[in-house]
Design a protein around this motif. Structure first.
Motif, PDB file in Angstrom:
ATOM      1  N   TRP A 243     -11.732  -1.119   6.245  1.00 50.65           N
ATOM      2  CA  TRP A 243     -12.848  -2.128   5.671  1.00 50.65           C
ATOM      3  C   TRP A 243     -13.902  -1.655   6.616  1.00 50.65           C
ATOM      4  O   TRP A 243     -14.944  -1.807   6.015  1.00 50.65           O
ATOM      5  CB  TRP A 243     -11.871  -3.302   5.128  1.00 50.65           C
ATOM      6  CG  TRP A 243     -11.134  -3.331   4.719  1.00 50.65           C
ATOM      7  CD1 TRP A 243      -9.876  -3.654   4.500  1.00 50.65           C
ATOM      8  CD2 TRP A 243     -11.344  -3.005   3.292  1.00 50.65           C
ATOM      9  NE1 TRP A 243      -8.774  -3.548   3.301  1.00 50.65           N
ATOM     10  CE2 TRP A 243      -9.258  -3.554   2.721  1.00 50.65           C
ATOM     11  CE3 TRP A 243     -11.791  -3.723   2.052  1.00 50.65           C
ATOM     12  CZ2 TRP A 243      -8.979  -3.439   0.825  1.00 50.65           C
ATOM     13  CZ3 TRP A 243     -11.677  -3.127   0.256  1.00 50.65           C
ATOM     14  CH2 TRP A 243     -10.013  -3.029   0.488  1.00 50.65           C
TER      15      TRP A 243
ATOM     16  N   ASN B 108      -7.005   1.244   4.090  1.00 53.94           N
ATOM     17  CA  ASN B 108      -7.791  -0.035   4.758  1.00 53.94           C
ATOM     18  C   ASN B 108      -8.733  -0.154   5.959  1.00 53.94           C
ATOM     19  O   ASN B 108      -8.541  -1.606   6.529  1.00 53.94           O
ATOM     20  CB  ASN B 108      -6.046  -0.852   5.128  1.00 53.94           C
ATOM     21  CG  ASN B 108      -6.014  -0.679   6.182  1.00 53.94           C
ATOM     22  OD1 ASN B 108      -5.910   0.599   6.458  1.00 53.94           O
ATOM     23  ND2 ASN B 108      -4.602  -1.755   6.721  1.00 53.94           N
TER      24      ASN B 108
ATOM     25  N   ARG C  54       0.749  -1.414   0.102  1.00 53.52           N
ATOM     26  CA  ARG C  54       0.550   0.441  -0.173  1.00 53.52           C
ATOM     27  C   ARG C  54       0.728   1.334   0.353  1.00 53.52           C
ATOM     28  O   ARG C  54       0.576   2.267  -0.087  1.00 53.52           O
ATOM     29  CB  ARG C  54      -0.519  -0.519   1.299  1.00 53.52           C
ATOM     30  CG  ARG C  54      -2.692  -1.268   0.602  1.00 53.52           C
ATOM     31  CD  ARG C  54      -3.311  -0.823   1.879  1.00 53.52           C
ATOM     32  NE  ARG C  54      -2.919  -1.051   3.437  1.00 53.52           N
ATOM     33  CZ  ARG C  54      -2.504  -1.874   4.295  1.00 53.52           C
ATOM     34  NH1 ARG C  54      -3.608  -3.116   3.353  1.00 53.52           N
ATOM     35  NH2 ARG C  54      -2.178  -2.171   4.915  1.00 53.52           N
TER      36      ARG C  54
END
Length: 203
Positions: A176, A174, A148
């Motif tokens: 989520w 990230n 990333r």
């Protein structure tokens, strides 16, 4: 179905064969056909078994319709993330009693919240698509922290071409679970506003 689910968790859809399932059960492949017609039925039964909704019975009667919907959909997503193969099967399998019960409870909750019958299918499919898309994306994106960072660094070098997503640091995000919940809030905000407008006389 527990053994079939364990095999699917371990080896995925392509890894489930009647022979392997029979070996895990300590029986012969032919003996399985006394219980199921074919492998497709094993998939259907295994899929439905992992989508059972264990939510509190009173959730259907709750006046907090948003809380009820969020609980249902977060549980649905979590169930599929625990069994990643389920998301790939759900769109193309016959719907079993557990997923149908989820959809019935979701429909009933939205209907009681004021979603008109004419809009109910749109609301259900929009939420379905959101849960499925979020689950499949989460299951397919498997980048390390280093990956990333490298992707964001490349984006920074291209910031003149992609200034907005570079500024928001999109490729480093990230979170989520947080993204799923906030996106769900966006959808439910839209439903709530539409219900308010529909209740205005003359609309």
């Amino acid at each position: 179905m527990a053994t079939a689910v364990e095999l699917l968790d371990a080896q995925g859809v392509d890894g489930l064969t009647m022979r392997r399932l029979a070996e895990r059960l300590g029986s012969s492949p032919m003996s399985l056909y006394w219980h199921v017609d074919n492998k497709e039925e094993v998939f259907d039964l295994a899929l439905d078994s992992v989508l059972e909704y264990p939510g509190p019975p009173q959730i259907a009667e709750s006046r907090d319709w948003r809380g009820a919907v969020v609980h249902m959909l977060e549980d649905w997503r979590a169930s599929m993330l625990r069994h990643p193969w389920s998301a790939s099967l759900l769109p193309r399998r016959a719907l079993g009693p557990n997923i149908l019960s989820r959809l019935e409870l979701l429909s009933k909750t939205l209907s009681k919240a004021g979603v008109a019958d004419a809009d109910l299918n749109v609301a259900i499919w929009s939420l379905w698509n959101y849960v499925m898309g979020a689950t499949i994306t989460r299951g397919s994106v498997d980048l390390s922290d280093d990956d990333r960072v490298a992707a964001q660094q490349r984006l920074t070098r291209l910031s003149e071409r992609y200034p907005t997503i570079e500024r928001s640091r999109l490729l480093l995000d990230n979170d989520w679970d947080g993204t799923f919940r906030k996106g769900l809030d966006f959808l439910l905000d839209g439903l709530a506003r539409d219900n308010e407008h529909s209740s205005i006389p003359g609309r």
